[in-house]
Design an enzyme around this catalytic site. Structure first.
Site, PDB file in Angstrom:
ATOM      1  N   GLU A   1       0.804  -1.223   0.000  1.00 57.97           N
ATOM      2  CA  GLU A   1       0.000   0.000   0.000  1.00 57.97           C
ATOM      3  C   GLU A   1       0.841   1.278   0.000  1.00 57.97           C
ATOM      4  OE1 GLU A   1      -3.951  -1.753   2.294  1.00 57.97           O
ATOM      5  OE2 GLU A   1      -2.266  -1.001   3.489  1.00 57.97           O
TER       6      GLU A   1
ATOM      7  N   GLY B   1     -12.704  -4.395   1.863  1.00 55.42           N
ATOM      8  CA  GLY B   1     -13.763  -5.260   1.366  1.00 55.42           C
ATOM      9  C   GLY B   1     -15.018  -4.451   1.104  1.00 55.42           C
TER      10      GLY B   1
ATOM     11  N   MET C   1      -9.392  -2.655   8.455  1.00 56.87           N
ATOM     12  CA  MET C   1      -8.855  -2.897   9.795  1.00 56.87           C
ATOM     13  C   MET C   1      -8.101  -1.729  10.431  1.00 56.87           C
ATOM     14  SD  MET C   1      -7.586  -6.862   9.249  1.00 56.87           S
ATOM     15  CE  MET C   1      -7.203  -7.110  10.985  1.00 56.87           C
ATOM     16  N   GLU C   2      -8.038  -0.565   9.773  1.00 53.52           N
ATOM     17  CA  GLU C   2      -7.235   0.533  10.324  1.00 53.52           C
ATOM     18  C   GLU C   2      -7.895   1.913  10.298  1.00 53.52           C
ATOM     19  OE1 GLU C   2      -4.913  -2.794   9.063  1.00 53.52           O
ATOM     20  OE2 GLU C   2      -5.833  -1.370   7.671  1.00 53.52           O
TER      21      GLU C   2
ATOM     22  N   ASP D   1     -11.824  -7.106  -2.490  1.00 49.19           N
ATOM     23  CA  ASP D   1     -12.683  -8.281  -2.364  1.00 49.19           C
ATOM     24  C   ASP D   1     -14.077  -7.823  -1.960  1.00 49.19           C
ATOM     25  OD1 ASP D   1     -12.966  -8.733   0.799  1.00 49.19           O
ATOM     26  OD2 ASP D   1     -10.936  -8.059   0.372  1.00 49.19           O
TER      27      ASP D   1
END
Length: 243
Positions: free
Chosen positions: A16, A88, A187-188, A211
């Site tokens: 990233e 996602g 997640m962040e 995804d």
């Protein structure tokens, strides 16, 4: 006197941030791009599209992300924060390699309902919904419209939901939708938004969909993470001069 713009750019994984680091140029001619080791992280300092930036890989998860954002503010004096990366898809109609720019961010896994709080609510805080900066949202929207690499894909401005889980189960996806109706899940982002909010630093989260956050998520993710991360990085570069 207004402080000169200095943008902190955070990605959780090497994929990233590595494209952005390779594009860095020295702040002053004759000098090198600098790398500072601090708190177990490497902070790359230089110019990106003519804008002074500090780029860092935070590591995966909310605590890593929040610690990284706090250090960007306190040690490196950034005036803005961009969180770039992959996620996602959750919003209806959103597909692989489509983009989400944060309207706001919440924790989908913050749960103290036993004390009468709604899920996502953080007790004793004025807000648990961290709003992104409008100028930075607008910059991302304008940049996306002119990004040739984004042809055939869409961008939505919506909620980012974060938790210390990789969501790859349709039931988990449906549960998160009911909790907070996000455009995407990762997640962040909310942890970075939380730190930015407390430090009064404008922020935005940029996410490209790797995804669908469902039963095929683990299978499709590995095939799309590089393309998704690269597209997110392209958008970051394109928006830097627009806010």
């Amino acid at each position: 006197m207004k402080k000169a713009k200095k943008v902190g750019i955070i990605g959780a994984m090497s994929v990233e941030v590595e494209t952005l680091v390779k594009k860095l140029k020295p702040v002053q001619k004759g000098q090198a791009v600098t790398a500072v080791e601090a708190g177990g992280l490497t902070f790359w300092q230089g110019l990106l599209e003519g804008t002074e930036v500090v780029i860092v890989k935070s590591g995966i998860g909310k605590v890593n992300a929040a610690l990284c954002a706090q250090r960007l503010v306190m040690q490196f004096g950034v005036t803005h924060i961009i969180n770039t990366g992959i996620a996602g898809a959750m919003a209806s109609g959103l597909g692989i390699l489509d983009m989400v720019v944060s309207k706001d961010a919440v924790y989908h896994d913050f749960e103290v309902t036993a004390f009468g709080y709604k899920q996502t609510k953080i007790p004793q805080m004025k807000t648990s919904t961290f709003k992104a900066d409008k100028k930075m949202i607008d910059a991302a929207t304008i940049a996306f419209a002119g990004l040739k690499e984004a042809a055939g894909h869409q961008m939505v401005v919506g909620r980012v939901a974060s938790g210390d889980q990789f969501i790859c189960d349709a039931r988990a996806k449906d549960a998160i939708r009911k909790i907070c109706k996000p455009a995407c899940v990762e997640m962040e982002g909310a942890a970075i938004a939380h730190a930015a909010y407390l430090n009064k630093v404008p922020f935005v989260i940029i996410r490209c969909m790797s995804d669908m956050a469902d039963d095929a998520g683990g299978k499709t993710y590995s095939f799309n993470e590089n393309k998704a991360a690269a597209l997110s990085a392209k958008l970051v570069c394109a928006m830097l001069t627009l806010f």
